[in-house]
Design a protein around this motif. Sequence first.
Motif, PDB file in Angstrom:
ATOM      1  N   ARG A   1       2.688   7.058  -6.916  1.00 56.43           N
ATOM      2  CA  ARG A   1       1.742   8.211  -7.321  1.00 56.43           C
ATOM      3  C   ARG A   1       2.407   9.664  -7.140  1.00 56.43           C
ATOM      4  O   ARG A   1       2.313  10.515  -7.681  1.00 56.43           O
TER       5      ARG A   1
ATOM      6  N   SER B   1       0.783  -1.080  -0.092  1.00 57.15           N
ATOM      7  CA  SER B   1       0.071  -0.112  -0.106  1.00 57.15           C
ATOM      8  C   SER B   1       0.775   1.318  -0.082  1.00 57.15           C
ATOM      9  O   SER B   1       0.688   2.277  -0.808  1.00 57.15           O
TER      10      SER B   1
ATOM     11  N   SER C   1       3.812   1.398  -1.232  1.00 58.65           N
ATOM     12  CA  SER C   1       4.404   1.383  -2.425  1.00 58.65           C
ATOM     13  C   SER C   1       3.696   2.202  -3.567  1.00 58.65           C
ATOM     14  O   SER C   1       4.106   3.073  -4.453  1.00 58.65           O
ATOM     15  N   LYS C   2       2.165   1.956  -3.228  1.00 59.44           N
ATOM     16  CA  LYS C   2       1.195   2.351  -4.526  1.00 59.44           C
ATOM     17  C   LYS C   2       1.144   3.924  -4.177  1.00 59.44           C
ATOM     18  O   LYS C   2       1.122   4.516  -5.088  1.00 59.44           O
TER      19      LYS C   2
END
Length: 125
Positions: free
Chosen positions: A80, A73, A75-76
Amino acid sequence: MNTNASSPAEGSSLDTVKLLLAAGLIVAAILGFYYFDAHSQLLRVLGMLLVVGVAVAIAYQTTVGRTVWQFASDSKVEVRRVVWPSRQETVQTTLIVFVMVLIMGFVLWMFDMMLGWVLRTLTGG
């Protein structure tokens, strides 16, 4: 106080059992996929995905599983935040790398030819 001190050890051993169960389920899913070779490939894939989903759900119940999920999570979120280069910057960088590889290849080839000439001269070949 004694029960609190033993709880992490019990949770740790229970986590190990859960992770081993999840790994065993994944191995069983792979073996089942090949064992039921005579059946429809769609059914085998769906069965394997179902078993892997159950294994992932079991692994998520462990401390390690929650840590891995949190890392994914985070890393996501970081992806962005990345400022991606424009198309022009990407093309220019790629061309620079390509030209430098060609130049270095030529320089190393010339160096190899020179060393070959020196060796042939020294050895009389």
